[in-house]
Design an enzyme around this catalytic site. Structure first.
Site, PDB file in Angstrom:
ATOM      1  N   TYR A 142     -27.864 123.315  57.891  1.00  0.00           N
ATOM      2  CA  TYR A 142     -26.699 124.076  58.352  1.00  0.00           C
ATOM      3  C   TYR A 142     -25.723 123.191  59.134  1.00  0.00           C
ATOM      4  O   TYR A 142     -24.535 123.468  59.168  1.00  0.00           O
ATOM      5  CB  TYR A 142     -27.137 125.225  59.266  1.00  0.00           C
ATOM      6  CG  TYR A 142     -27.455 126.518  58.576  1.00  0.00           C
ATOM      7  CD1 TYR A 142     -28.408 126.572  57.564  1.00  0.00           C
ATOM      8  CD2 TYR A 142     -26.827 127.704  58.953  1.00  0.00           C
ATOM      9  CE1 TYR A 142     -28.716 127.774  56.938  1.00  0.00           C
ATOM     10  CE2 TYR A 142     -27.137 128.905  58.337  1.00  0.00           C
ATOM     11  CZ  TYR A 142     -28.074 128.936  57.333  1.00  0.00           C
ATOM     12  OH  TYR A 142     -28.374 130.120  56.733  1.00  0.00           O
ATOM     13  N   LYS A 192     -41.258 122.116  52.789  1.00  0.00           N
ATOM     14  CA  LYS A 192     -41.265 121.702  51.381  1.00  0.00           C
ATOM     15  C   LYS A 192     -41.606 120.216  51.353  1.00  0.00           C
ATOM     16  O   LYS A 192     -40.887 119.384  50.806  1.00  0.00           O
ATOM     17  CB  LYS A 192     -39.886 122.010  50.757  1.00  0.00           C
ATOM     18  CG  LYS A 192     -39.791 121.838  49.258  1.00  0.00           C
ATOM     19  CD  LYS A 192     -40.584 122.842  48.451  1.00  0.00           C
ATOM     20  CE  LYS A 192     -40.547 122.484  46.977  1.00  0.00           C
ATOM     21  NZ  LYS A 192     -41.451 123.319  46.154  1.00  0.00           N
ATOM     22  N   ASP A 224     -41.865 127.841  48.713  1.00  0.00           N
ATOM     23  CA  ASP A 224     -41.905 128.687  47.504  1.00  0.00           C
ATOM     24  C   ASP A 224     -43.154 129.558  47.512  1.00  0.00           C
ATOM     25  O   ASP A 224     -43.114 130.755  47.224  1.00  0.00           O
ATOM     26  CB  ASP A 224     -41.798 127.829  46.222  1.00  0.00           C
ATOM     27  CG  ASP A 224     -42.727 126.621  46.217  1.00  0.00           C
ATOM     28  OD1 ASP A 224     -43.355 126.318  47.254  1.00  0.00           O
ATOM     29  OD2 ASP A 224     -42.835 125.971  45.153  1.00  0.00           O
ATOM     30  N   ASP A 248     -33.806 131.437  57.150  1.00  0.00           N
ATOM     31  CA  ASP A 248     -32.755 132.371  56.738  1.00  0.00           C
ATOM     32  C   ASP A 248     -33.219 133.153  55.510  1.00  0.00           C
ATOM     33  O   ASP A 248     -33.140 134.384  55.465  1.00  0.00           O
ATOM     34  CB  ASP A 248     -31.473 131.585  56.420  1.00  0.00           C
ATOM     35  CG  ASP A 248     -30.353 132.497  55.950  1.00  0.00           C
ATOM     36  OD1 ASP A 248     -30.111 133.517  56.627  1.00  0.00           O
ATOM     37  OD2 ASP A 248     -29.741 132.215  54.908  1.00  0.00           O
ATOM     38  N   ASP A 252     -34.809 137.390  55.339  1.00  0.00           N
ATOM     39  CA  ASP A 252     -34.260 138.481  54.520  1.00  0.00           C
ATOM     40  C   ASP A 252     -35.340 139.050  53.612  1.00  0.00           C
ATOM     41  O   ASP A 252     -35.454 140.260  53.427  1.00  0.00           O
ATOM     42  CB  ASP A 252     -33.098 137.987  53.640  1.00  0.00           C
ATOM     43  CG  ASP A 252     -31.747 138.177  54.305  1.00  0.00           C
ATOM     44  OD1 ASP A 252     -31.685 138.098  55.550  1.00  0.00           O
ATOM     45  OD2 ASP A 252     -30.747 138.411  53.585  1.00  0.00           O
TER      46      ASP A 252
HETATM   47  C1  IPM Z   1     -28.222 135.121  59.475  1.00  0.00           C
HETATM   48  C2  IPM Z   1     -26.969 135.051  58.650  1.00  0.00           C
HETATM   49  C3  IPM Z   1     -26.202 133.796  59.028  1.00  0.00           C
HETATM   50  C4  IPM Z   1     -27.086 132.599  58.741  1.00  0.00           C
HETATM   51  C5  IPM Z   1     -24.840 133.637  58.351  1.00  0.00           C
HETATM   52  C6  IPM Z   1     -23.959 134.862  58.514  1.00  0.00           C
HETATM   53  C7  IPM Z   1     -24.122 132.402  58.804  1.00  0.00           C
HETATM   54  O1  IPM Z   1     -27.274 135.097  57.297  1.00  0.00           O
HETATM   55  O2  IPM Z   1     -28.119 135.208  60.700  1.00  0.00           O
HETATM   56  O3  IPM Z   1     -29.311 135.101  58.907  1.00  0.00           O
HETATM   57  O4  IPM Z   1     -27.111 132.115  57.605  1.00  0.00           O
HETATM   58  O5  IPM Z   1     -27.760 132.149  59.661  1.00  0.00           O
HETATM   59 MN    MN Z   2     -29.393 135.383  56.848  1.00  0.00          MN
END
Ligand code: IPM
Ligand code: MN
Length: 357
Positions: A142, A192, A224, A248, A252
């Site tokens: 990042y 990884k 993975d 990240d 999710d």
């Molecule tokens: C998160 C979001 C952020 C990230 C984005 C909006 C920059 O997806 O907080 O997970 O990738 O960290």
């Molecule tokens: Mn995110």
């Protein structure tokens, strides 16, 4: 009476709607307990770009640095996608994280009993899942330099750099150890290292730091495989320690175990200074202004702020209990609709939560 200074960044999309509920929750809790929270709202994200041509204005950052905790809703909108990268709302978020040195992102994934039927996974798989993703937040790909585009060649090219030094890996590992020691003492470090040098350093450093603590149990897993295992058998995990990009993606993925990403809070912490507490979901522009968003992740982030940021444990627990009570009575926002519940608007479910406090 204790007094706290909280900066609220309600941001874009559904941000203002879900923030309104958290403000009411905090007001309710300050009546109930012996504290006063002074909430100061600041421009941040797309709305700050509109106002000041900067998604993270200096005035906002200064306020954030000087308060006890920052409560952030969400930023971003498709309408900013064509702006130069440094002016996009997401870049503002990265700047806030980096300026406040928020290297540790804590994302707890806990299945709420009344939502066992709301996940896309079978009940037997997700029952009793209770894990925490500890994500490194201000390093890795990042932020790595160099990065950029090469346009003066025949074929267009673009590149980023995934880089960590051992100090960055050590400090996030320490955070994971601290959390693991309050839980089952199991850490699964995700990397990884079968392909990437940066992951080999990650693995070696995590091993070195964790081996000083004889009570800890460390496992390593390739990212993975971790994605697969999280869907196949999520109960095997307790603390997942991982880098910025992998965290990240995996958070999710893990969010969906809970039924909706609208349920997931997070805390971003430094070693000193205020933390930022924010839901994991984004600004959901398609839901904005319709009063249908799920305010629970924001309310749970508010709970994390009270617990971790302000040390108001009882008030923090009240929010969690209130949310469980509302859910167990069958009230849901539409993201959690399983055809078997009473679907309420964002503000209605907010009122129900407040009533339970
Ligand atoms: C998160 C979001 C952020 C990230 C984005 C909006 C920059 O997806 O907080 O997970 O990738 O960290
Ligand atoms: Mn995110």
């Amino acid at each position: 009476m204790k007094r706290y200074k909280v900066v609220l960044l309600s941001g874009d999309g559904i941000g203002p709607e879900i923030s309104e509920i958290s403000i009411k929750i905090l007001n309710r809790l300050s009546q109930k307990y012996d504290f006063h929270i002074d909430i100061k709202e600041e421009y941040f994200g797309g709305i700050a770009y509109e106002k000041h041509k900067d998604p993270a204005p200096k005035a906002t950052l200064d306020q954030c640095k000087a308060c006890d905790a920052v409560l952030l809703a969400c930023v971003g909108d498709v309408k900013y996608d064509n702006l130069p990268r440094q002016l996009r709302p997401e870049s503002g978020l990265l700047k806030l994280r980096s300026e406040l040195n928020l290297f540790a992102n804590i994302r707890p994934i806990k299945i709420r009993k009344s939502l066992l039927d709301s996940s896309s996974l079978k009940k037997e798989i997700i029952e009793n899942v209770d894990l925490i993703v500890v994500r490194e937040l201000i390093g890795g790909i990042y932020f790595g330099q160099p990065r950029g585009q090469i346009t003066n060649t025949k074929i267009k090219k673009a590149f980023n750099t995934m880089i960590y030094d051992s100090n960055e890996i050590e400090r996030i590992t320490e955070v994971a150890i601290k959390i693991a020691n309050q839980r089952s003492k199991n850490i699964c470090s995700v990397d990884k290292s079968n392909v990437l040098e940066v992951s080999q350093l990650w693995r070696d450093t995590v091993l070195e730091v964790t081996s000083k603590d004889k009570n800890l149990n460390l496992r390593n897993m390739y990212v993975d495989n971790a994605a697969m295992q999280l869907i196949m058998n999520p109960r095997q995990f307790d603390v997942i320690l991982t880098s910025n990009l992998f965290g990240d993606i995996l958070s999710d993925l893990a969010a969906m175990l809970t039924g909706s990403i609208g349920m997931l809070p997070s805390a971003s912490l430094s070693n000193s200074g205020p933390g930022v507490f924010e839901p994991v979901h984004g600004s959901a522009p398609d839901l904005a202004g319709k009063n249908i968003a799920n305010p629970i992740a924001m309310a749970l982030s508010t709970s994390m702020m009270l617990k971790i940021g302000l040390n108001e444990i009882e008030a923090a627990d009240d929010i969690e209990i209130a949310i469980d009570n509302v859910l167990s009575k069958g009230y849901r926002t539409s993201d959690l609709d399983n055809g078997n519940c009473q679907v309420l608007s964002c503000s209605e479910i907010g009122e129900k939560i407040i009533k339970e406090i």
